[in-house]
Design an enzyme around this catalytic site. Sequence first.
Site: not given
Ligand code: URA
Length: 441
Positions: A82, A161, A168, A183, A187
Amino acid sequence: MRAYDIILKKRDGKELDVEEINFMISGLVKGDIPDYQISAFLMAIFFKGMTPEEMSALTMAMVHSGETVDLSEIPGIKVDKHSSGGVGDKTSLILGPMVAAAGVTVAKMSGRGLGHTGGTLDKLESIPGFKTDLTRREFIEQVKNIQIAIVGQTGNLVPADKKLYALRDVTATVNSVPLIASSIMSKKIAGGADAIVLDVKTGSGAFMKNLEDSVELARVMVDIGSIVGKKTIAIISNMDQPLGRCVGNALEVREVIESLKGEGPDDLMELCLTLGSHMMILANKAETLDEARRKLIQVLKTGEALSKFKQMIELQGGNPEVISNLKLLPEAPFISNFNSYKKGYIHFIDAQKIGICAMKLGAGRLKVGDKIDHSVGLELLKKVGDPVDINEPLVRIHARCPEDAKQTEIDLAEAFVVKEEPADRPVLLYGAVTEKGYKAF
Ligand code: URA
């Protein structure tokens, strides 16, 4: 329990317990707590931060807000990757097929672009016919079959999220370590991978603008990973200028195909080989980083990485002929150049401004649900450190019409700094964070 008391406690800098955090997240998902109280809660976290225990509790509350994916029927160690978000970042599309060709199982759920940063799904969808909405069963069967699938989130994964991110985004609380870490990690944990390689960006185009904050974000995510038993490593990489040459969906896919043919730009290839080598180690496909890198270079040379990408395109409904005929990708109707206004060396290319230019051309979305144009974007013809002549092209603009291109030229003038004295090429990779801490390269 009342949301008011929990907001007050965090506002005053006190530590919340697991029940209080669970109460806020379940109230958010059920719709029992109104957006204005959740927004105040987010702002309190933004200013007062969270302890490691609070961050783990928040992450796990988010994981349990929806479904989780069980990948256990797929043999082998599943490694996810990621990025914390950048401009021109198409690494997943190169890395995925490359490591899959070298034996790593890649079951990847990716996201869409928002604001100035791009998203892997939007890039893939610029390939005619490509489907990112496989069912859970199709996803698992494809990974079992060819060791790779890249899809959008299947099912109701981490609904907390989605709601938190939307709030946000409009309350200036995106770039907060606890909020980004929870966040991303929620995931990744819900996505079912056994191990995680994180690419934490630092610089003008990243959420974290300086190295110290990026290392802090990386440390927190690695700690959360180790608490939940998922081996996690974070590489800190530069996002002061866009990665590679292209920004915009079809243009980036073109660059991916060129890279898998061994013709990729140096910075992009180096980042892919570094992240890929760590994925190989975590998946037990190599014992040392040198061995991993050799194996990855080998699958690039033999064309196996490119074949893997072609196979994935075909199985996900896309036209595999794009690999040999790049003209099958969407092309913008109007192309023009943005030229240098002076002779000298490129000192700075503002990645965030470049990302915003691409978004305004139509390559990205201002808000969730906006439609995007896969054909438009920017090709950087020069990077930081390059010499440049007066009137020499710096960027090729791919636009829908001359008016859009003209506006982009005006905006781009603010994204470049050209000076007479030579400029150093920027550092690409700063270091890695593991359970043992930060180690600079
Ligand atoms: N990527 C994400 O999935 N969440 C964030 O808060 C910032 C970048």
